[in-house]
Scaffold this active site. Structure first.
Site, PDB file in Angstrom:
ATOM      1  N   LYS A  79      41.621  11.233   9.437  1.00  8.88           N
ATOM      2  CA  LYS A  79      42.359  11.755   8.286  1.00  8.88           C
ATOM      3  C   LYS A  79      43.706  11.058   8.180  1.00  8.88           C
ATOM      4  O   LYS A  79      44.358  10.802   9.201  1.00  8.88           O
ATOM      5  CB  LYS A  79      42.531  13.273   8.453  1.00  8.88           C
ATOM      6  CG  LYS A  79      43.094  13.975   7.220  1.00  8.88           C
ATOM      7  CD  LYS A  79      43.159  15.486   7.450  1.00  8.88           C
ATOM      8  CE  LYS A  79      43.677  16.234   6.239  1.00  8.88           C
ATOM      9  NZ  LYS A  79      43.717  17.698   6.445  1.00  8.88           N
ATOM     10  N   SER A 154      41.562  20.344   2.832  1.00  8.66           N
ATOM     11  CA  SER A 154      42.129  19.061   2.473  1.00  8.66           C
ATOM     12  C   SER A 154      41.497  17.876   3.211  1.00  8.66           C
ATOM     13  O   SER A 154      41.692  16.735   2.791  1.00  8.66           O
ATOM     14  CB  SER A 154      43.624  19.075   2.762  1.00  8.66           C
ATOM     15  OG  SER A 154      43.858  19.275   4.131  1.00  8.66           O
ATOM     16  N   SER A 178      41.351  23.654   6.358  1.00  4.92           N
ATOM     17  CA  SER A 178      41.108  22.282   5.892  1.00  4.92           C
ATOM     18  C   SER A 178      40.109  21.459   6.688  1.00  4.92           C
ATOM     19  O   SER A 178      39.737  20.378   6.246  1.00  4.92           O
ATOM     20  CB  SER A 178      42.422  21.512   5.814  1.00  4.92           C
ATOM     21  OG  SER A 178      43.076  21.842   4.619  1.00  4.92           O
TER      22      SER A 178
HETATM   23  N1  GLN Z   1      43.862  24.990   1.409  1.00  5.10           N
HETATM   24  C1  GLN Z   1      44.915  25.518   2.207  1.00  5.10           C
HETATM   25  C2  GLN Z   1      46.244  25.094   1.640  1.00  5.10           C
HETATM   26  O1  GLN Z   1      46.223  24.497   0.619  1.00  5.10           O
HETATM   27  C3  GLN Z   1      44.769  25.059   3.631  1.00  5.10           C
HETATM   28  C4  GLN Z   1      45.161  23.646   3.783  1.00  5.10           C
HETATM   29  C5  GLN Z   1      45.014  23.147   5.189  1.00  5.10           C
HETATM   30  O2  GLN Z   1      44.370  23.751   6.028  1.00  5.10           O
HETATM   31  N2  GLN Z   1      45.657  22.043   5.455  1.00  5.10           N
HETATM   32  O3  GLN Z   1      47.265  25.329   2.171  1.00  5.10           O
END
Ligand code: GLN
Length: 492
Positions: A79, A154, A178
């Site tokens: 990532k 994400s 994410s």
């Molecule tokens: N979707 C969640 C957010 O937007 C979690 C994101 C994540 O785990 N990095 O904060």
């Protein structure tokens, strides 16, 4: 099956038997990338030459009679919020479009120590804020099962790459879901380890009390192998937990007899697709048939997890992202009269809309006069949520829940409405607030789209997650299905 679709542990077997070389594996994955990347778009950066050189080094070692580490020669996607020395690391933000880290994250160092083959940096929502990878400042990644749908986020690039055969394994990060949510939507295994198990040295910080790095893989054996590689104490991360190294493969046992598994009522009562609920119930039945004891349990403060998360995570983000001032690294808006104007213009141009929304929410929640009403209250709620889990774990070894309320949604469906997007993580956020380990695994399919189920464990009970997940996997075929994506390639 095509080489690029095999799990790492099977490729390892072929490597040590000299039935295939690391360069052949690497080439097969890059051929797959040439065939399908235009459709899926998982990668922000590819390092073909570097990858082939690393693979050739593995082959040399093999020829010299050396013993291969389990992940030697295995192509990895990382990532793009995890630092890789000499390879641009953008967090999918314009702000870091030119940031080339001078060092490797600990997890990258540890994969390199095993001679895993880093092939590229995967797309994500900007600074990991989002659930669809549509908030990338560069382009949206698509779901390999249906390119008109999102891969989740994400870590959407990582999950889509593992599902599409453009990486064998990948790393993601999980602040509120994410890793697990995109793994669920792409039909792969994604684990968020216990807070502190995996070093975050070299992970670009989003919300430091929640962030964890974890594996995204095709099955549980690979999940255990990657966890073996990346977990363990690191003096360079002050939140890294002390403790002896654990061999997670010792938990790959096809047996759940006597395991007590709780089904949280609040996760199954409302707000989810009927088909997803059915799949969770079927998964419960599979585990029960294999000898686990299943029973309903209550986590009464579940409804407050999402509002608490969307105060705590933005509050921490607003502080962490203050470092992007145009002075030290990353993007700088040119031609400004003074430093204040320069910083203001840099942040206005460098950050996308969702990142700005989080910074504003977080700054507000932390401001004088609102701190007690919002941030402090959210911290209190966080304690109540942690206690819910502690109580449940007095009686149960594991909890079983859906990962997401629905399968992958169409691209564009939720970009206009942040609350709708935030609700994608309604079943994953509480785990981060409580610091627990959890894994999403392929639980079944709805209209040709994968559905993930989530197992949640006690702190540092990754082994129990692996045991239950492995048993479920040995009793089902969902993890063997591959998306109906075109593109040929090397087969054997
Ligand atoms: N979707 C969640 C957010 O937007 C979690 C994101 C994540 O785990 N990095 O904060």
């Amino acid at each position: 099956m095509d080489l690029y679709y095999l799990p790492a542990h099977e490729l390892h077997r072929l490597l040590v038997r000299r039935e295939v070389s690391a360069v052949e594996i690497c080439r097969a994955v890059f051929e797959r990338i040439a065939a399908v990347e235009e459709t899926v778009r998982s990668y922000l950066t590819l390092d073909r030459d570097g990858a082939l050189a690393r693979a050739a080094a593995v082959d040399r070692e093999l020829r010299a009679g050396g013993e291969l580490a389990p992940l030697a020669g295995i192509p990895f996607g990382i990532k793009d919020n995890i630092c890789t020395r000499g390879l641009v690391t953008t967090c999918a933000s314009k702000m870091l479009h030119n940031f080339v880290p001078p060092y490797d994250a600990t997890v990258v160092e540890r994969l390199n120590a095993q001679k895993a083959v880093l092939i590229g940096k995967t797309n994500m929502d900007e600074f990991a804020m989002g659930s669809s990878t549509e908030h990338s400042a560069y382009f949206a990644t698509r779901n390999p099962w249906d390119p008109n749908r999102v891969p989740g986020g994400s870590s959407g690039g990582s999950a889509a790459a593992v599902a599409a055969g453009t990486a064998i394994c990948a790393l993601g990060s999980d602040t509120g879901g994410s890793i697990r949510q995109p793994a669920a939507l792409c039909g792969v295994v994604g684990m968020k380890p216990t807070y502190g198990l995996v070093s975050r040295y070299g992970l670009v910080a989003f919300a430091s009390s929640l962030d964890q790095i974890g594996p995204i893989t095709r099955d549980f054996t690979d999940c255990a192998l990657v966890l073996n590689a990346i977990s363990g104490h690191d003096a360079r991360d002050s939140t890294s937990a002390p403790g002896e190294a654990v061999d997670y493969t010792s938990f790959l046992v096809d047996d759940v007899r006597g395991l007590r598994i709780g089904l949280p009522r609040e996760y199954l009562d409302s707000g989810l697709d009927e088909g997803v609920r059915q799949i969770v119930k079927e998964a419960a039945a599979v585990l029960e048939a294999r000898g686990a004891c299943l029973e309903e349990v209550t986590l009464p403060h579940t409804a407050y997890a999402l509002p608490a998360y969307y105060l705590i995570a933005p509050a921490e983000a607003s502080s962490n992202l203050a470092r992007y001032d145009g002075v030290r690294y990353g993007y700088r808006m040119p031609d400004q009269d003074n430093v204040i104007d320069m910083t203001r213009a840099t942040r206005r141009r460098g950050f996308g809309a969702e990142v700005k929304r989080r910074i504003m929410l977080g700054t507000y929640a932390l401001s004088a006069g609102y701190y007690d009403a919002y941030y402090l209250k959210a911290l209190r709620v966080r304690t109540l949520i942690r206690r819910d889990f502690e109580q449940a774990f007095e009686k149960f070894d594991l909890l079983l829940a859906p990962t997401t309320p629905e399968p992958a949604f169409p691209i564009g469906d939720k970009t206009e409405d942040p609350i709708k997007m935030y609700l994608s993580d309604v079943f994953t956020l509480a785990v981060n607030l409580a610091g627990l380990p959890a894994v999403s695994l392929p639980g079944g399919f709805l209209n040709g789209l994968p559905v993930g189920i989530q197992l949640i464990g006690k702190p540092f009970a990754e082994g129990t997650l692996l045991r239950a997940g492995y048993t479920f996997q040995q009793s089902t075929d969902h993890h063997r299905r591959r998306p109906p994506l075109g593109g040929g390639g090397v087969s054997r």
